[in-house]
Write a protein that holds these residues in place. Structure first.
Motif, PDB file in Angstrom:
ATOM      1  N   ASN A 192       0.834  -1.202   0.000  1.00 31.61           N
ATOM      2  CA  ASN A 192       0.000   0.000   0.000  1.00 31.61           C
ATOM      3  C   ASN A 192       0.869   1.253   0.000  1.00 31.61           C
ATOM      4  O   ASN A 192       0.621   2.189  -0.770  1.00 31.61           O
ATOM      5  CB  ASN A 192      -0.942  -0.011   1.204  1.00 31.61           C
ATOM      6  CG  ASN A 192      -1.832   1.205   1.252  1.00 31.61           C
ATOM      7  OD1 ASN A 192      -2.437   1.592   0.264  1.00 31.61           O
ATOM      8  ND2 ASN A 192      -1.902   1.825   2.424  1.00 31.61           N
ATOM      9  N   TYR A 222       4.191   5.699  -5.519  1.00 29.93           N
ATOM     10  CA  TYR A 222       4.144   5.676  -6.980  1.00 29.93           C
ATOM     11  C   TYR A 222       3.052   6.616  -7.506  1.00 29.93           C
ATOM     12  O   TYR A 222       3.267   7.401  -8.432  1.00 29.93           O
ATOM     13  CB  TYR A 222       3.911   4.240  -7.461  1.00 29.93           C
ATOM     14  CG  TYR A 222       3.884   4.069  -8.951  1.00 29.93           C
ATOM     15  CD1 TYR A 222       5.062   4.093  -9.691  1.00 29.93           C
ATOM     16  CD2 TYR A 222       2.683   3.884  -9.633  1.00 29.93           C
ATOM     17  CE1 TYR A 222       5.041   3.935 -11.075  1.00 29.93           C
ATOM     18  CE2 TYR A 222       2.655   3.735 -11.003  1.00 29.93           C
ATOM     19  CZ  TYR A 222       3.836   3.760 -11.714  1.00 29.93           C
ATOM     20  OH  TYR A 222       3.811   3.612 -13.077  1.00 29.93           O
ATOM     21  N   GLU A 223       1.888   6.541  -6.883  1.00 29.72           N
ATOM     22  CA  GLU A 223       0.755   7.373  -7.280  1.00 29.72           C
ATOM     23  C   GLU A 223       1.071   8.861  -7.075  1.00 29.72           C
ATOM     24  O   GLU A 223       0.756   9.699  -7.924  1.00 29.72           O
ATOM     25  CB  GLU A 223      -0.461   6.962  -6.445  1.00 29.72           C
ATOM     26  CG  GLU A 223      -1.762   7.547  -6.863  1.00 29.72           C
ATOM     27  CD  GLU A 223      -2.903   6.982  -6.040  1.00 29.72           C
ATOM     28  OE1 GLU A 223      -3.872   6.518  -6.653  1.00 29.72           O
ATOM     29  OE2 GLU A 223      -2.824   6.996  -4.788  1.00 29.72           O
ATOM     30  N   TRP A 245       2.549   1.687  -3.419  1.00 29.58           N
ATOM     31  CA  TRP A 245       1.589   2.165  -4.412  1.00 29.58           C
ATOM     32  C   TRP A 245       1.309   3.646  -4.236  1.00 29.58           C
ATOM     33  O   TRP A 245       1.255   4.409  -5.204  1.00 29.58           O
ATOM     34  CB  TRP A 245       0.294   1.359  -4.337  1.00 29.58           C
ATOM     35  CG  TRP A 245      -0.736   1.883  -5.281  1.00 29.58           C
ATOM     36  CD1 TRP A 245      -1.814   2.666  -4.984  1.00 29.58           C
ATOM     37  CD2 TRP A 245      -0.763   1.697  -6.694  1.00 29.58           C
ATOM     38  NE1 TRP A 245      -2.514   2.968  -6.122  1.00 29.58           N
ATOM     39  CE2 TRP A 245      -1.887   2.390  -7.192  1.00 29.58           C
ATOM     40  CE3 TRP A 245       0.053   1.020  -7.587  1.00 29.58           C
ATOM     41  CZ2 TRP A 245      -2.212   2.413  -8.530  1.00 29.58           C
ATOM     42  CZ3 TRP A 245      -0.281   1.051  -8.937  1.00 29.58           C
ATOM     43  CH2 TRP A 245      -1.392   1.736  -9.394  1.00 29.58           C
ATOM     44  N   ARG A 246       1.131   4.094  -2.987  1.00 27.75           N
ATOM     45  CA  ARG A 246       0.840   5.512  -2.721  1.00 27.75           C
ATOM     46  C   ARG A 246       2.009   6.412  -3.119  1.00 27.75           C
ATOM     47  O   ARG A 246       1.804   7.518  -3.617  1.00 27.75           O
ATOM     48  CB  ARG A 246       0.488   5.732  -1.251  1.00 27.75           C
ATOM     49  CG  ARG A 246      -0.727   4.986  -0.781  1.00 27.75           C
ATOM     50  CD  ARG A 246      -1.965   5.440  -1.485  1.00 27.75           C
ATOM     51  NE  ARG A 246      -3.081   4.633  -1.032  1.00 27.75           N
ATOM     52  CZ  ARG A 246      -4.326   4.958  -1.183  1.00 27.75           C
ATOM     53  NH1 ARG A 246      -4.650   6.054  -1.808  1.00 27.75           N
ATOM     54  NH2 ARG A 246      -5.270   4.168  -0.744  1.00 27.75           N
TER      55      ARG A 246
END
Length: 167
Positions: free
Chosen positions: A80, A86-87, A83-84
């Motif tokens: 998680n 990367y986002e 991903w955050r």
């Protein structure tokens, strides 16, 4: 003028290199005035979740056992957070000499925008901790009821970004 460069030729810290998604929606005669990513503080929830998962792992390891569920929880929290991060790198808030845009999403893309002529008011809010570590929220108001770009939460260096938007 190349993105990320000021009119005087110096690197501009308030113009991050535009992503492909931002470059696709800019017109040839539009000049990028601002392009920022959210402050790293936007990651506090995923970091807290990972810290909690690691604390659970330490407690479980003190009993000399390691249930699979705890390992899955730690890996999920780590995934998680990754991903955050990367986002966050792919999302940005940009302003040109004509409009304000927000690039959102990694898999599902969205690029809401508002023409500068529609802006009626802007507000800068900074919580106490935001004043210490350099983030805030910039709220943009327009004459229309439904606003495509309304808020930039976790804006880095919010006073300077606010000033740039007002100029």
């Amino acid at each position: 003028m190349p993105a990320g460069r000021s009119p005087r030729g110096h690197d501009d810290p308030f113009i991050a290199p535009p992503t492909k998604d931002l470059t696709r929606v800019l017109t040839a005669d539009e000049h990028l005035q601002l392009n920022v990513h959210q402050h790293p503080m936007v990651l506090w929830k995923p970091v807290a979740l990972l810290a909690g998962a690691l604390a659970l792992l330490v407690v479980v390891l003190s009993d000399n056992r390691l249930p699979l569920l705890v390992v899955v929880i730690v890996l999920a929290a780590l995934g998680n957070l990754a991903w955050r991060v990367y986002e966050r790198r792919h999302n940005s808030f940009a302003a040109t000499d004509r409009r304000i845009l927000r690039v959102e999403g990694v898999l599902n893309k969205s690029v809401p925008m508002m023409r500068l002529q529609k802006i009626t008011d802007m507000r800068l809010d900074q919580p106490l901790i935001g004043r210490f570590i350099g983030y805030g929220t910039i709220t943009i108001e327009s004459a229309g009821q439904d606003q495509a770009v309304r808020e930039l939460a976790y804006a880095p260096n919010p006073t300077l970004v606010f000033r740039r938007l007002n100029s």
